[in-house]
Design a protein around this motif. Structure first.
Motif, mmCIF file in Angstrom:
data_model
loop_
_atom_site.group_PDB
_atom_site.id
_atom_site.type_symbol
_atom_site.label_atom_id
_atom_site.label_comp_id
_atom_site.label_asym_id
_atom_site.label_seq_id
_atom_site.Cartn_x
_atom_site.Cartn_y
_atom_site.Cartn_z
ATOM 1 N N PHE A 128 0.842 -1.186 0.000
ATOM 2 C CA PHE A 128 0.000 0.000 0.000
ATOM 3 C C PHE A 128 0.884 1.246 0.000
ATOM 4 N N ALA A 129 0.322 2.363 -0.437
ATOM 5 C CA ALA A 129 1.084 3.606 -0.585
ATOM 6 C C ALA A 129 1.721 4.065 0.724
ATOM 7 N N ASP A 130 1.112 3.735 1.858
ATOM 8 C CA ASP A 130 1.677 4.170 3.140
ATOM 9 C C ASP A 130 2.810 3.273 3.630
ATOM 10 N N GLY A 131 3.170 2.261 2.850
ATOM 11 C CA GLY A 131 4.251 1.362 3.236
ATOM 12 C C GLY A 131 3.795 0.094 3.937
ATOM 13 N N THR A 132 2.484 -0.050 4.160
ATOM 14 C CA THR A 132 1.963 -1.270 4.772
ATOM 15 C C THR A 132 2.036 -2.415 3.775
ATOM 16 N N VAL A 133 2.376 -3.591 4.285
ATOM 17 C CA VAL A 133 2.444 -4.799 3.459
ATOM 18 C C VAL A 133 1.588 -5.872 4.127
ATOM 19 N N PHE A 134 0.680 -6.475 3.358
ATOM 20 C CA PHE A 134 -0.047 -7.660 3.799
ATOM 21 C C PHE A 134 0.550 -8.826 3.032
ATOM 22 N N ALA A 135 1.208 -9.706 3.730
ATOM 23 C CA ALA A 135 1.877 -10.830 3.084
ATOM 24 C C ALA A 135 0.866 -11.795 2.479
ATOM 25 N N VAL A 136 1.288 -12.459 1.436
ATOM 26 C CA VAL A 136 0.521 -13.543 0.829
ATOM 27 C C VAL A 136 1.410 -14.776 0.895
ATOM 28 N N ASP A 137 0.867 -15.847 1.458
ATOM 29 C CA ASP A 137 1.633 -17.087 1.578
ATOM 30 C C ASP A 137 1.679 -17.775 0.223
ATOM 31 N N ASP A 140 -3.669 -10.107 9.244
ATOM 32 C CA ASP A 140 -3.366 -10.181 10.673
ATOM 33 C C ASP A 140 -1.884 -9.972 10.946
ATOM 34 N N ALA A 141 -1.075 -10.090 9.925
ATOM 35 C CA ALA A 141 0.377 -9.952 10.084
ATOM 36 C C ALA A 141 0.887 -8.764 9.258
ATOM 37 N N ALA A 142 0.148 -7.662 9.324
ATOM 38 C CA ALA A 142 0.560 -6.472 8.584
ATOM 39 C C ALA A 142 1.948 -6.038 9.033
ATOM 40 N N ALA A 143 2.741 -5.642 8.082
ATOM 41 C CA ALA A 143 4.106 -5.202 8.368
ATOM 42 C C ALA A 143 4.349 -3.901 7.619
ATOM 43 N N ARG A 144 5.479 -3.310 7.885
ATOM 44 C CA ARG A 144 5.905 -2.116 7.162
ATOM 45 C C ARG A 144 6.953 -2.538 6.152
ATOM 46 N N LEU A 145 6.950 -1.874 5.023
ATOM 47 C CA LEU A 145 7.941 -2.162 4.004
ATOM 48 C C LEU A 145 9.320 -1.867 4.560
#
Length: 148
Positions: A21-30, A46-51
């Motif tokens: 996402f533009a704000d640097g959030t990453v939702f991983a895909v297994d 549930d495991a949102a991370a920052r880039l």
């Protein structure tokens, strides 16, 4: 840190398996490189991370686009610079402000993209159909197009 606020054809994108996402959030895909189809890939909200600032970036080549004029959206799909990677970007039609960008290093390049109710459907060069939820919730459904 480099930002990804808009996507324009052939931009560079971060190498991260998941929704960016533009704000640097990453939702991983297994995602896995070897898989049996059909397959459901959970989106790890549930495991949102920052880039990670140290994340490498790769070039992209846009090869397909679809417009939903009523929703004011454009979906762009194509390939990354590593060979086995692909991406789908969902943007606002005016100005190309990024809603999200799905990057996967194991999906192979996407060659076609279209809108379906609540989803974006992209097809890759392995003749697989990737059905991606527009709201980036739930799961990505992958099925073979072989034999169709």
């Amino acid at each position: 840190m480099k930002q990804l606020a808009h996507y324009h054809d052939d931009d560079e994108v971060p190498v991260a398996n998941g929704f960016l996402f533009a704000d640097g959030t990453v939702f991983a895909v297994d995602a896995v490189a070897i898989r049996a189809l059909p397959l459901s890939l959970p989106i790890r909200r549930d495991a949102a991370a920052r880039l990670d600032e140290a994340a490498p970036w790769t070039s992209t080549t846009a090869v397909a686009a679809a417009v939903d004029a009523d929703a004011g959206l454009i979906a762009v799909a194509g390939e990354g610079g590593m060979g086995a990677d692909g991406f789908v970007a969902l943007c606002e039609l005016r100005g190309r402000a990024l809603k999200w960008l799905l990057f996967l290093d194991c999906c192979n390049p996407f060659e076609a993209v279209e809108f379906a109710p609540g989803r974006i459907v992209a097809s890759n060069n392995l003749r697989e159909r990737w059905s991606i939820p527009i709201d980036a919730r739930g799961a990505i459904e992958v099925a073979s197009l072989r034999g169709r």
